[in-house]
Design an enzyme around this catalytic site. Structure first.
Site, PDB file in Angstrom:
ATOM      1  N   LYS A 132     -10.681  -8.465  -2.037  1.00 52.99           N
ATOM      2  CA  LYS A 132     -11.355  -9.738  -1.751  1.00 52.99           C
ATOM      3  C   LYS A 132     -12.860  -9.531  -1.545  1.00 52.99           C
ATOM      4  O   LYS A 132     -13.506 -10.281  -0.832  1.00 52.99           O
ATOM      5  CB  LYS A 132     -10.727 -10.405  -0.519  1.00 52.99           C
ATOM      6  CG  LYS A 132      -9.251 -10.731  -0.702  1.00 52.99           C
ATOM      7  CD  LYS A 132      -8.690 -11.563   0.432  1.00 52.99           C
ATOM      8  CE  LYS A 132      -8.409 -10.728   1.643  1.00 52.99           C
ATOM      9  NZ  LYS A 132      -7.755 -11.474   2.731  1.00 52.99           N
ATOM     10  N   CYS A 133     -13.408  -8.557  -2.198  1.00 53.11           N
ATOM     11  CA  CYS A 133     -14.812  -8.169  -2.056  1.00 53.11           C
ATOM     12  C   CYS A 133     -15.596  -8.626  -3.286  1.00 53.11           C
ATOM     13  O   CYS A 133     -15.045  -8.725  -4.378  1.00 53.11           O
ATOM     14  CB  CYS A 133     -14.879  -6.638  -1.923  1.00 53.11           C
ATOM     15  SG  CYS A 133     -16.534  -5.935  -1.857  1.00 53.11           S
ATOM     16  N   GLY A 134     -16.868  -8.856  -3.106  1.00 49.38           N
ATOM     17  CA  GLY A 134     -17.716  -9.228  -4.232  1.00 49.38           C
ATOM     18  C   GLY A 134     -17.828  -8.145  -5.290  1.00 49.38           C
ATOM     19  O   GLY A 134     -18.180  -8.429  -6.437  1.00 49.38           O
ATOM     20  N   PHE A 135     -17.503  -6.910  -4.927  1.00 47.07           N
ATOM     21  CA  PHE A 135     -17.556  -5.803  -5.886  1.00 47.07           C
ATOM     22  C   PHE A 135     -16.216  -5.574  -6.599  1.00 47.07           C
ATOM     23  O   PHE A 135     -16.093  -4.661  -7.411  1.00 47.07           O
ATOM     24  CB  PHE A 135     -17.996  -4.510  -5.195  1.00 47.07           C
ATOM     25  CG  PHE A 135     -19.410  -4.556  -4.685  1.00 47.07           C
ATOM     26  CD1 PHE A 135     -20.480  -4.671  -5.563  1.00 47.07           C
ATOM     27  CD2 PHE A 135     -19.676  -4.484  -3.332  1.00 47.07           C
ATOM     28  CE1 PHE A 135     -21.781  -4.722  -5.097  1.00 47.07           C
ATOM     29  CE2 PHE A 135     -20.981  -4.533  -2.847  1.00 47.07           C
ATOM     30  CZ  PHE A 135     -22.034  -4.651  -3.736  1.00 47.07           C
ATOM     31  N   THR A 136     -15.229  -6.415  -6.310  1.00 43.03           N
ATOM     32  CA  THR A 136     -13.897  -6.254  -6.897  1.00 43.03           C
ATOM     33  C   THR A 136     -13.902  -6.187  -8.429  1.00 43.03           C
ATOM     34  O   THR A 136     -13.101  -5.445  -9.000  1.00 43.03           O
ATOM     35  CB  THR A 136     -12.959  -7.371  -6.381  1.00 43.03           C
ATOM     36  OG1 THR A 136     -12.885  -7.247  -4.958  1.00 43.03           O
ATOM     37  CG2 THR A 136     -11.570  -7.258  -6.954  1.00 43.03           C
TER      38      THR A 136
END
Length: 158
Positions: A34-38
């Site tokens: 659930k991270c922006g870097f996913t």
């Protein structure tokens, strides 16, 4: 102690020593779904597919220490497989900092001093380990996997 003496646990609960990857180049990543870097999962998988036959492996270690992961390593791994086509090994939820951090991340941080400090600041910190088990590079969360493919190739040739 070497990295090969460390035991890890897969997302389904199976334990194994990292000596299973002795002689391979490893890219070890703390992940979060659930991270922006996913979206980096796509590049990680592409690198794995492109270089796995040369002795390269990506190892994903989901962590909820930054409050951006699902409730279990298995749920995280399933999401990675379904949403990003991940086929590289995924592991149980892992603490990467603090009193309860996994010994793998203690080892990685201790052996990469001078790269980016001794704590993991965010998800998708990446550690490159050469065929002899030495931590040779550390990449920040914002570093896209494709940006350091040349480093991977360099260590695959050694």
């Amino acid at each position: 102690m070497t990295i090969y003496e460390i035991e890890v646990t897969t997302d389904t609960g199976g334990k194994y020593p990292l000596s299973d990857y002795e002689g391979k180049v490893m890219l070890i990543v703390n992940t979060a779904t659930k991270c922006g870097f996913t979206p980096q999962f796509e590049e990680l998988e592409a690198l794995f597919q492109k270089h796995k036959d040369e002795g390269f492996v990506v190892l994903g270690f989901p962590s909820n220490q930054f409050k951006q992961e699902l409730d279990s390593g298995h749920a995280a791994a399933e999401k990675c497989r379904l949403d990003y086509g991940v086929t590289f090994p995924m592991h149980e939820l892992t603490n990467v900092n603090g009193a309860h951090e996994h010994e793998l991340f203690t080892y990685l941080k201790d052996h990469s001093k001078g790269f980016l400090g001794n704590s993991i600041k965010w998800n998708f910190t990446k550690f490159l380990v050469d065929r002899q088990g030495h931590v040779v590079e550390r990449y920040a969360s914002k570093d896209k996997p494709s940006s350091f493919e040349d480093d991977i190739i360099q260590y695959l040739k050694k």
